[in-house]
Scaffold this motif. Structure first.
Motif, PDB file in Angstrom:
ATOM      1  N   ASP A 286       0.833  -1.209   0.000  1.00 56.09           N
ATOM      2  CA  ASP A 286       0.000   0.000   0.000  1.00 56.09           C
ATOM      3  C   ASP A 286       0.868   1.259   0.000  1.00 56.09           C
ATOM      4  N   LYS A 287       1.845   1.288   0.901  1.00 56.95           N
ATOM      5  CA  LYS A 287       2.719   2.456   1.006  1.00 56.95           C
ATOM      6  C   LYS A 287       3.521   2.661  -0.283  1.00 56.95           C
ATOM      7  N   LYS A 288       4.012   1.571  -0.856  1.00 51.66           N
ATOM      8  CA  LYS A 288       4.776   1.674  -2.093  1.00 51.66           C
ATOM      9  C   LYS A 288       3.910   2.197  -3.232  1.00 51.66           C
ATOM     10  N   ALA A 289       2.658   1.753  -3.291  1.00 50.45           N
ATOM     11  CA  ALA A 289       1.750   2.217  -4.338  1.00 50.45           C
ATOM     12  C   ALA A 289       1.496   3.718  -4.203  1.00 50.45           C
ATOM     13  N   VAL A 290       1.238   4.172  -2.986  1.00 45.61           N
ATOM     14  CA  VAL A 290       0.981   5.602  -2.759  1.00 45.61           C
ATOM     15  C   VAL A 290       2.224   6.433  -3.066  1.00 45.61           C
ATOM     16  N   ALA A 291       3.406   5.963  -2.632  1.00 43.28           N
ATOM     17  CA  ALA A 291       4.641   6.711  -2.861  1.00 43.28           C
ATOM     18  C   ALA A 291       4.941   6.843  -4.353  1.00 43.28           C
ATOM     19  N   ASN A 292       4.775   5.755  -5.103  1.00 44.26           N
ATOM     20  CA  ASN A 292       5.053   5.810  -6.536  1.00 44.26           C
ATOM     21  C   ASN A 292       4.000   6.627  -7.279  1.00 44.26           C
TER      22      ASN A 292
ATOM     23  N   TRP B  78       3.625   1.925  -9.553  1.00 39.41           N
ATOM     24  CA  TRP B  78       2.374   2.254  -8.869  1.00 39.41           C
ATOM     25  C   TRP B  78       1.292   1.240  -9.217  1.00 39.41           C
ATOM     26  N   TYR B  79       1.101   0.955 -10.509  1.00 34.26           N
ATOM     27  CA  TYR B  79       0.090  -0.016 -10.931  1.00 34.26           C
ATOM     28  C   TYR B  79       0.379  -1.400 -10.366  1.00 34.26           C
ATOM     29  N   ASN B  80       1.644  -1.802 -10.399  1.00 34.43           N
ATOM     30  CA  ASN B  80       2.009  -3.140  -9.941  1.00 34.43           C
ATOM     31  C   ASN B  80       1.784  -3.288  -8.436  1.00 34.43           C
ATOM     32  N   TYR B  81       2.270  -2.322  -7.659  1.00 30.35           N
ATOM     33  CA  TYR B  81       2.103  -2.398  -6.207  1.00 30.35           C
ATOM     34  C   TYR B  81       0.627  -2.342  -5.807  1.00 30.35           C
ATOM     35  N   ARG B  82      -0.151  -1.499  -6.475  1.00 30.97           N
ATOM     36  CA  ARG B  82      -1.569  -1.409  -6.149  1.00 30.97           C
ATOM     37  C   ARG B  82      -2.285  -2.711  -6.487  1.00 30.97           C
ATOM     38  N   ASN B  83      -1.920  -3.315  -7.616  1.00 29.75           N
ATOM     39  CA  ASN B  83      -2.541  -4.579  -8.020  1.00 29.75           C
ATOM     40  C   ASN B  83      -2.256  -5.680  -7.000  1.00 29.75           C
ATOM     41  N   ILE B  84      -1.006  -5.767  -6.540  1.00 29.04           N
ATOM     42  CA  ILE B  84      -0.652  -6.808  -5.579  1.00 29.04           C
ATOM     43  C   ILE B  84      -1.335  -6.549  -4.237  1.00 29.04           C
TER      44      ILE B  84
ATOM     45  N   GLU C 281      -4.157  -5.044  -3.670  1.00 30.10           N
ATOM     46  CA  GLU C 281      -5.582  -5.386  -3.764  1.00 30.10           C
ATOM     47  C   GLU C 281      -5.793  -6.894  -3.847  1.00 30.10           C
ATOM     48  N   ASN C 282      -4.884  -7.601  -4.509  1.00 28.64           N
ATOM     49  CA  ASN C 282      -4.996  -9.066  -4.564  1.00 28.64           C
ATOM     50  C   ASN C 282      -4.817  -9.689  -3.182  1.00 28.64           C
ATOM     51  N   LEU C 283      -3.876  -9.143  -2.392  1.00 28.09           N
ATOM     52  CA  LEU C 283      -3.675  -9.648  -1.040  1.00 28.09           C
ATOM     53  C   LEU C 283      -4.905  -9.387  -0.167  1.00 28.09           C
ATOM     54  N   LYS C 284      -5.493  -8.192  -0.300  1.00 30.70           N
ATOM     55  CA  LYS C 284      -6.700  -7.881   0.467  1.00 30.70           C
ATOM     56  C   LYS C 284      -7.860  -8.793   0.047  1.00 30.70           C
ATOM     57  N   LYS C 285      -7.968  -9.014  -1.253  1.00 33.57           N
ATOM     58  CA  LYS C 285      -9.046  -9.857  -1.766  1.00 33.57           C
ATOM     59  C   LYS C 285      -8.941 -11.278  -1.221  1.00 33.57           C
ATOM     60  N   GLU C 286      -7.718 -11.757  -1.052  1.00 31.67           N
ATOM     61  CA  GLU C 286      -7.516 -13.116  -0.551  1.00 31.67           C
ATOM     62  C   GLU C 286      -8.085 -13.277   0.853  1.00 31.67           C
ATOM     63  N   GLN C 287      -7.978 -12.223   1.653  1.00 27.69           N
ATOM     64  CA  GLN C 287      -8.520 -12.292   3.008  1.00 27.69           C
ATOM     65  C   GLN C 287     -10.043 -12.459   2.978  1.00 27.69           C
ATOM     66  N   TYR C 288     -10.720 -11.739   2.084  1.00 24.39           N
ATOM     67  CA  TYR C 288     -12.179 -11.873   1.978  1.00 24.39           C
ATOM     68  C   TYR C 288     -12.573 -13.263   1.469  1.00 24.39           C
ATOM     69  N   TYR C 289     -11.811 -13.781   0.504  1.00 25.60           N
ATOM     70  CA  TYR C 289     -12.071 -15.133   0.026  1.00 25.60           C
ATOM     71  C   TYR C 289     -11.987 -16.136   1.182  1.00 25.60           C
ATOM     72  N   TYR C 290     -10.969 -15.949   2.022  1.00 24.99           N
ATOM     73  CA  TYR C 290     -10.760 -16.861   3.153  1.00 24.99           C
ATOM     74  C   TYR C 290     -11.884 -16.737   4.179  1.00 24.99           C
ATOM     75  N   GLU C 291     -12.205 -15.493   4.562  1.00 26.81           N
ATOM     76  CA  GLU C 291     -13.183 -15.284   5.626  1.00 26.81           C
ATOM     77  C   GLU C 291     -14.585 -15.760   5.237  1.00 26.81           C
ATOM     78  N   PHE C 292     -14.950 -15.563   3.965  1.00 28.41           N
ATOM     79  CA  PHE C 292     -16.287 -15.949   3.524  1.00 28.41           C
ATOM     80  C   PHE C 292     -16.315 -17.310   2.822  1.00 28.41           C
ATOM     81  N   LYS C 293     -15.179 -18.015   2.880  1.00 31.16           N
ATOM     82  CA  LYS C 293     -15.065 -19.373   2.332  1.00 31.16           C
ATOM     83  C   LYS C 293     -15.506 -19.430   0.865  1.00 31.16           C
TER      84      LYS C 293
END
Length: 201
Positions: free
Chosen positions: A55-61, A123-129, A131-143
């Motif tokens: 997140d920080k890397k995406a914002v900085a770039n 910026w695009y690469n860091y933001r994409n990763i 968001e993918n990491l955040k999405k994985e948490q929702y996949y896990y929590e909601f099975k």
């Protein structure tokens, strides 16, 4: 015994998830992170840390890219203004050539830094990763598939495996990009090839 060791090392070399994760000073692979306390440690230290870092890397770039573009746009628009004002103000006309040269030089430097550091693509690469990491948490929590139908231990292992796979793929992308850049730098240009004397027979 020796053959078994060779086989184990071969399997490890082909398994991208044998990476050791540092959890409060203890080295564990993702198969070991199955107990409640170990998983909480992994989630709080490794997972949250990775999401925050990307997140920080995406914002900085993003900010760096925006500043480069603002500078180029502002200075690029300033040159014709200086030329126009020089028709009415004598001292501006006298130094318009020098000012235009300095501004053009700054624009060239900023454009070169933008090309060298590539903040937009980072910026695009860091933001994409991130968001993918955040999405994985929702996949896990909601099975949500691929977690649907798995028991808790299997879900934990799969979560860690997929998170580490995402991070590892980004590291491999970075290393591959650096290798390709080094190969390009080592490749002689057309001018060098033309100026290189042919070997004597």
């Amino acid at each position: 015994m020796e053959d078994n060791n060779k086989q184990d090392s071969s399997n490890s070399a082909h398994n991208p998830y044998t990476i050791k994760v540092d959890i409060y000073g203890q080295q564990m692979d993702y198969h070991q992170i199955t107990t409640h306390s170990d998983y909480v440690d992994y989630f709080m230290k490794r997972y949250i840390g990775q999401v925050t870092w990307y997140d920080k890397k995406a914002v900085a770039n993003k900010n760096l890219f925006m500043w480069y573009q603002r500078i180029v746009i502002f200075l690029g628009a300033l040159i014709p203004i200086i030329v126009a004002v020089g028709g009415y103000i004598s001292w501006v006309k006298e130094y318009s050539g020098l000012m235009s040269a300095i501004i053009s030089g700054v624009i060239a430097i900023v454009a070169a830094l933008d090309k060298l550091q590539q903040p937009m693509s980072n910026w695009y690469n860091y933001r994409n990763i991130a968001e993918n990491l955040k999405k994985e948490q929702y996949y896990y929590e909601f099975k949500i598939p691929p977690y649907q139908g798995l028991n808790e231990m299997a879900m934990k292992r799969l979560f860690v495996e997929r998170i580490e796979g995402t991070v590892a793929s980004d590291i491999n992308r970075f290393l591959q990009g650096s290798k390709n850049k080094d190969d390009e730098d080592d490749t002689p240009t057309d001018d060098v090839l033309r100026n290189t004397p042919s070997p004597t027979p």
